[in-house]
Design a protein around this motif. Sequence first.
Motif, short mmCIF file in Angstrom:
data_model
loop_
_atom_site.label_atom_id
_atom_site.label_comp_id
_atom_site.label_asym_id
_atom_site.label_seq_id
_atom_site.Cartn_x
_atom_site.Cartn_y
_atom_site.Cartn_z
N GLN A 1 0.87 -1.19 -0.07
CA GLN A 1 -0.02 0.07 -0.02
C GLN A 1 0.95 1.28 -0.14
OE1 GLN A 1 -2.29 -0.27 3.52
NE2 GLN A 1 -1.05 -1.55 4.51
N LEU A 2 2.11 1.17 -0.43
CA LEU A 2 2.82 2.13 -0.55
C LEU A 2 3.09 2.97 -1.77
CD1 LEU A 2 5.83 0.79 1.70
CD2 LEU A 2 4.44 2.29 2.42
N THR A 3 3.22 4.19 -1.67
CA THR A 3 3.42 5.10 -3.10
C THR A 3 4.93 4.70 -3.56
OG1 THR A 3 4.48 6.98 -2.02
CG2 THR A 3 2.07 6.78 -2.34
N ALA A 4 5.21 4.95 -4.73
CA ALA A 4 6.70 4.79 -5.40
C ALA A 4 7.47 5.44 -4.53
CB ALA A 4 6.48 5.34 -6.69
N GLY A 5 7.16 6.84 -3.96
CA GLY A 5 8.16 7.48 -3.46
C GLY A 5 8.47 6.95 -2.09
N GLN A 6 7.38 6.24 -1.43
CA GLN A 6 7.63 5.86 -0.12
C GLN A 6 8.73 4.41 -0.27
OE1 GLN A 6 3.56 5.44 1.23
NE2 GLN A 6 3.38 7.32 1.94
N GLU B 1 9.54 17.17 -13.13
CA GLU B 1 10.81 17.72 -13.29
C GLU B 1 11.55 18.13 -12.15
OE1 GLU B 1 8.11 20.57 -13.93
OE2 GLU B 1 7.21 18.30 -14.73
N ARG B 2 10.94 18.56 -11.03
CA ARG B 2 11.49 18.95 -10.00
C ARG B 2 12.00 17.60 -9.12
NH1 ARG B 2 14.29 21.65 -5.94
NH2 ARG B 2 13.26 21.41 -3.91
N LEU B 3 11.24 16.69 -9.47
CA LEU B 3 11.77 15.36 -8.55
C LEU B 3 13.22 14.84 -9.20
CD1 LEU B 3 11.26 12.86 -6.81
CD2 LEU B 3 9.87 11.90 -8.49
N ALA B 4 13.10 14.91 -10.60
CA ALA B 4 14.27 14.61 -11.44
C ALA B 4 15.58 15.39 -11.19
CB ALA B 4 14.05 14.36 -12.87
N ALA B 5 15.19 16.80 -10.97
CA ALA B 5 16.21 17.62 -10.65
C ALA B 5 16.98 17.26 -9.34
CB ALA B 5 15.92 19.05 -10.70
N VAL B 6 16.20 16.90 -8.29
CA VAL B 6 16.38 16.62 -6.94
C VAL B 6 17.30 15.45 -6.81
CG1 VAL B 6 15.69 16.05 -4.64
CG2 VAL B 6 14.86 18.13 -5.67
N LEU B 7 16.82 14.45 -7.71
CA LEU B 7 17.75 12.85 -7.89
C LEU B 7 18.88 13.60 -8.32
CD1 LEU B 7 14.77 10.94 -8.78
CD2 LEU B 7 16.21 10.52 -6.87
N ASP B 8 19.09 14.17 -9.35
CA ASP B 8 20.36 14.36 -10.02
C ASP B 8 21.12 15.23 -9.39
OD1 ASP B 8 19.51 12.90 -12.10
OD2 ASP B 8 18.63 14.67 -13.41
N GLU C 1 15.43 5.78 -12.33
CA GLU C 1 14.51 5.83 -13.42
C GLU C 1 12.99 5.12 -12.98
OE1 GLU C 1 16.00 7.84 -16.07
OE2 GLU C 1 14.29 6.60 -16.88
N THR C 2 13.15 4.04 -12.21
CA THR C 2 11.98 3.41 -11.72
C THR C 2 11.09 4.40 -10.81
OG1 THR C 2 13.30 1.44 -11.37
CG2 THR C 2 11.09 1.44 -10.38
N LEU C 3 11.48 5.05 -10.17
CA LEU C 3 10.87 6.26 -9.46
C LEU C 3 10.37 7.21 -10.25
CD1 LEU C 3 9.85 7.52 -6.70
CD2 LEU C 3 12.17 8.68 -6.62
N LEU C 4 10.96 7.69 -11.14
CA LEU C 4 10.63 8.43 -11.82
C LEU C 4 9.44 8.13 -12.86
CD1 LEU C 4 12.08 11.08 -11.47
CD2 LEU C 4 13.99 10.56 -13.41
N ASP C 5 9.46 6.94 -13.49
CA ASP C 5 8.42 6.40 -14.07
C ASP C 5 7.06 6.07 -13.38
OD1 ASP C 5 10.36 6.27 -16.21
OD2 ASP C 5 10.48 4.09 -16.23
N GLU C 6 7.28 5.58 -12.28
CA GLU C 6 6.12 5.10 -11.31
C GLU C 6 5.34 6.38 -11.05
OE1 GLU C 6 6.35 1.70 -8.64
OE2 GLU C 6 8.54 2.23 -8.68
N VAL C 7 6.13 7.42 -10.62
CA VAL C 7 5.49 8.49 -10.05
C VAL C 7 4.59 9.41 -11.41
CG1 VAL C 7 5.93 11.16 -9.36
CG2 VAL C 7 6.93 9.18 -8.32
N THR C 8 5.39 9.11 -12.52
CA THR C 8 4.88 9.84 -13.68
C THR C 8 3.46 9.07 -14.01
OG1 THR C 8 6.93 10.42 -14.37
CG2 THR C 8 5.32 10.52 -15.98
#
Lengths: 193, 193
Positions: free
Chosen positions: A139-144, B109-116, B167-174
């Motif tokens: 039940q977690l989000t990707a970020g979590q 975009e912000r998420l990607a920027a933070v990760l980078d 990549e996974t995080l970015l994909d899933e969140v998008t």
Amino acid sequence: MDVKTLCLGVLSMGERSGYEIKKTVEESFHHFFRAGYGSIYPALAELERAGHVAGREVAQEGRPAKRVYGITATGRDLLGRTLVGEEPRHVVRSEFLVLMYFAHLLPAERLAAVLDTMIARFRDGLAADLDHYARTHDQLTAGQRFALGYGRTVVAAALDYLERHRETLLDEVTVSDASGRPQAGDALAAAGD
Amino acid sequence: MDVKTLCLGVLSMGERSGYEIKKTVEESFHHFFRAGYGSIYPALAELERAGHVAGREVAQEGRPAKRVYGITATGRDLLGRTLVGEEPRHVVRSEFLVLMYFAHLLPAERLAAVLDTMIARFRDGLAADLDHYARTHDQLTAGQRFALGYGRTVVAAALDYLERHRETLLDEVTVSDASGRPQAGDALAAAGD
DNA sequence: GTGAACATGTAACGGGTTACATGATTGC
DNA sequence: GCAATCATGTAACCCGTTACATGTTCAC
């Protein structure tokens, strides 16, 4: 990012009391954030004054009443803006590692005790983590999952390092202690005898 | 453990000015401790008042004069007792990971920027670390190698995790952003357009 | 002459920790 | 009755961060 923002974030996942917020932080953020009652309750009070959260008294049976807070529209807005606006800090402050850096100033028994304490702490933390993850991962989000996975991975690496280098460090420090150079640890050990 | 103890520890390895102490801390402790001039200089002043360090003016050619401090016998004693007496804390405070935990509230975009940003920071830190280690490893104590090795190992694990899950995080969140659920990130992204 | 590195400090501010203070309810 | 857990708060304190303030020396 302060405890106020953290409270808003936790409340964005659902209503909670101050006490429950601390529980959530301990369960989900313990690898990278901590907050005591002394910062949570004042944060909540201030957020309510500003209209970002709304609290209401909830009676419970078998337990004392609690005051649960819900995030408001302006609170959600503030949370979003705060998260976007802040550059992400990441700070480690480890007196443990400073202690290891100065291992030659410590009596051998004390050094071993410190290492064992940290190994036990990491081991317990990891176990609790794995348990919590097993119970909630679906039940977690990707970020979590990402944040929790980071914590697990890094702690596992740290634990592995400690376990693999404990003996070596203990041996090397003991050898150099016995080599004749006077050490603060020696003086203390002698004074303690 | 406070900055005073840290200064004593650094000075136990040899005389230094406040400026040079900061350099040492940055080079050798950056994975697990930091100290600014605003805490180092007052710490040194207080230690000198108490007789735990002794400072003297040193003229330099081609550079401004500096005030170097040496640890005294009582300072060494205090350092030993402080190191032995304190239970070792180890605290991570990462607003970055809190941000990742709430990744679904961020524009992509912000998420990607933070990760980078974090990947670059870890990469640079690790490179500087490896370089420093290569230049000094033959003159380090066992404790120093242990502490530095811990830092390297853990940061390497963290960096590896970030690179492998970015990549996974970015994909899933998008994907979840596009799924129709309104998100704070959406609102902000829309407002920004 | 201007920016970068060297070098030292002070003062206000902020925020979290710690300790204190209190009380309900359950289970042993 | 007593310990443990649930539950909420306040106030003092500590200490580190940030911003300010200043000055030297070198290299471009």
